[in-house]
Write a protein that holds these residues in place. Structure first.
Motif, short mmCIF file in Angstrom:
data_model
loop_
_atom_site.label_atom_id
_atom_site.label_comp_id
_atom_site.label_asym_id
_atom_site.label_seq_id
_atom_site.Cartn_x
_atom_site.Cartn_y
_atom_site.Cartn_z
N ASP A 68 0.82 -1.22 0.00
CA ASP A 68 0.00 0.00 0.00
C ASP A 68 0.86 1.27 0.00
N CYS A 69 2.12 1.12 -0.40
CA CYS A 69 3.07 2.24 -0.31
C CYS A 69 2.58 3.47 -1.08
N THR A 70 2.75 4.61 -0.44
CA THR A 70 2.52 5.89 -1.12
C THR A 70 3.71 6.83 -0.83
N LYS A 71 4.90 6.25 -0.74
CA LYS A 71 6.07 7.08 -0.43
C LYS A 71 6.32 8.12 -1.52
N CYS A 72 6.03 7.76 -2.76
CA CYS A 72 6.14 8.77 -3.81
C CYS A 72 4.78 8.95 -4.47
N ALA A 73 4.69 9.95 -5.32
CA ALA A 73 3.39 10.31 -5.90
C ALA A 73 2.82 9.22 -6.81
N LEU A 74 3.67 8.29 -7.28
CA LEU A 74 3.16 7.23 -8.16
C LEU A 74 2.19 6.31 -7.43
N GLY A 75 2.32 6.28 -6.11
CA GLY A 75 1.39 5.48 -5.31
C GLY A 75 -0.04 5.98 -5.40
N GLU A 76 -0.20 7.25 -5.78
CA GLU A 76 -1.54 7.84 -5.88
C GLU A 76 -2.16 7.59 -7.26
N THR A 77 -1.32 7.33 -8.27
CA THR A 77 -1.85 7.24 -9.64
C THR A 77 -1.86 5.81 -10.18
N ARG A 78 -1.22 4.87 -9.49
CA ARG A 78 -1.19 3.50 -10.01
C ARG A 78 -2.58 2.89 -9.98
N ASN A 79 -2.81 1.91 -10.86
CA ASN A 79 -3.96 1.03 -10.72
C ASN A 79 -3.60 -0.12 -9.80
N MET A 80 -2.47 -0.79 -10.12
CA MET A 80 -2.06 -1.91 -9.28
C MET A 80 -0.59 -1.78 -8.91
N PHE A 81 -0.28 -2.24 -7.74
CA PHE A 81 1.09 -2.33 -7.25
C PHE A 81 1.71 -3.57 -7.91
N VAL A 82 2.92 -3.42 -8.45
CA VAL A 82 3.54 -4.54 -9.18
C VAL A 82 4.80 -4.98 -8.43
N ILE A 137 12.41 -1.87 -10.92
CA ILE A 137 12.94 -0.96 -9.91
C ILE A 137 11.79 -0.26 -9.19
N LEU A 138 10.89 0.35 -9.97
CA LEU A 138 9.71 0.98 -9.38
C LEU A 138 8.56 -0.02 -9.36
N LYS A 139 7.78 0.01 -8.32
CA LYS A 139 6.64 -0.92 -8.21
C LYS A 139 5.34 -0.31 -8.74
N CYS A 140 5.38 0.96 -9.12
CA CYS A 140 4.17 1.63 -9.61
C CYS A 140 4.49 2.32 -10.93
N ARG A 141 3.48 2.43 -11.77
CA ARG A 141 3.69 2.94 -13.13
C ARG A 141 3.89 4.47 -13.16
N ASP A 154 15.16 6.63 -5.59
CA ASP A 154 15.72 6.61 -4.24
C ASP A 154 14.71 6.11 -3.22
N LEU A 155 13.43 6.44 -3.43
CA LEU A 155 12.41 6.00 -2.47
C LEU A 155 12.05 4.52 -2.65
N CYS A 156 12.12 4.03 -3.89
CA CYS A 156 11.65 2.66 -4.14
C CYS A 156 12.78 1.63 -4.12
N GLU A 157 14.00 2.07 -4.40
CA GLU A 157 15.10 1.11 -4.53
C GLU A 157 15.32 0.26 -3.27
N PRO A 158 15.12 0.79 -2.05
CA PRO A 158 15.30 -0.08 -0.87
C PRO A 158 14.41 -1.32 -0.91
N PHE A 159 13.24 -1.22 -1.56
CA PHE A 159 12.37 -2.40 -1.66
C PHE A 159 13.01 -3.46 -2.57
N LEU A 160 13.59 -2.98 -3.66
CA LEU A 160 14.27 -3.91 -4.58
C LEU A 160 15.48 -4.54 -3.89
S1 SF4 Z 1 6.89 3.62 -6.87
FE1 SF4 Z 1 7.78 2.65 -5.05
S2 SF4 Z 1 8.12 4.31 -3.56
FE2 SF4 Z 1 6.65 5.05 -5.13
S3 SF4 Z 1 4.64 4.61 -4.24
FE3 SF4 Z 1 5.18 2.89 -5.59
S4 SF4 Z 1 6.12 1.39 -4.19
FE4 SF4 Z 1 6.11 3.37 -3.12
#
Ligand code: SF4
Length: 236
Positions: A68-82, A137-141, A154-160
């Motif tokens: 459910d990450c929303t650390k960056c703005a892509l978390g607000e615009t994604r349809n699905m987390f990948v 690298i990024l989990k959201c589109r 930088d925000l997403c890479e720790p997950f990878l």
């Molecule tokens: S791209 Fe990564 S850091 Fe950004 S909201 Fe998605 S999971 Fe979180």
């Protein structure tokens, strides 16, 4: 006080739009140039909710922690987390830059035409999605499939990095120039990057073409096959 119409904000918005359209460059009217780029991280600070992944002991734990990450703005615009798919103890991990439209709709990396070609590339050296691990690298589109911004990386890479730590592959393969540049912090040519074995967090790291590039240019299929043979001969 709302200062969204201030000159600084207007200039920032201009560069932001150029960045969305042209990646890190912008169109000057004659050519795509790469100037200094004004970035205002405030939108990320607004959305940022720190997520600690150190306690995740399995990929399933990690998925539950970050889905459910929303650390960056892509978390607000994604349809699905990948998150990623495949063998949680794979010897080889394939990593692209970010989900595209099909991936965002399905929640799985490398689906659609490029994904089908990736499946064929894997089959050609005796692999499939159940044997390897595939992620991004990024989990959201990113909007309009633009390149990942450094802040998003930088925000997403720790997950990878945590995924890699849990999977412990022998080899990481970056699919395409953008993934290689983003992870290796280089702008060397894809050709030169393909010629060496690099290191990413202690793991051998190779670079090959993104399957979408092979769909656009058939001539790249032979050098891509050379890369695959090298992987087969040295890591399988
Ligand atoms: S791209 Fe990564 S850091 Fe950004 S909201 Fe998605 S999971 Fe979180």
């Amino acid at each position: 006080m709302n200062d969204s119409g201030s000159p600084i904000n207007l200039v920032h918005r201009y560069f932001e739009q150029q960045s969305e359209l042209f990646g890190e460059g912008f169109f000057s009217g004659k050519a795509l140039v790469k100037p200094f780029l004004i970035r205002d991280d405030s939108e990320y600070k607004v959305n940022r909710r720190d997520i600690t992944v150190n306690n995740s002991e399995t990929l399933d734990n990690l998925y539950e922690t970050i889905k459910d990450c929303t650390k960056c703005a892509l978390g607000e615009t994604r349809n699905m987390f990948v998150f990623g798919v495949g063998n949680p103890t794979a010897d080889i991990m394939f990593i692209g830059e970010a989900p595209g439209r099909d991936e965002d709709l399905k929640g799985e990396p490398f689906v659609g035409r490029a994904g089908k070609l990736l499946d064929k590339m894997l089959e050609s050296i005796g692999l499939n999605r159940d044997i390897v691990y595939i992620g991004n690298i990024l989990k959201c589109r990113p909007p309009q499939n633009r390149d990942p911004l450094p802040t998003e990386r930088d925000l997403c890479e720790p997950f990878l990095i945590k995924q890699i730590e849990l999977i412990k592959p022998k080899l990481i393969v970056a699919l395409g120039r953008v993934a290689a540049h983003t992870l290796l912090r280089t702008d060397d040519t894809l050709k030169s990057l393909r010629e060496s074995t690099h290191n990413y967090h202690g793991i051998d790291f190779k670079v090959t073409y993104h399957p979408a590039a092979l769909l656009r240019n058939q001539k790249l299929k032979y050098p891509a096959w050379e890369d695959l043979k090298d992987i087969r001969d040295n890591y399988l």
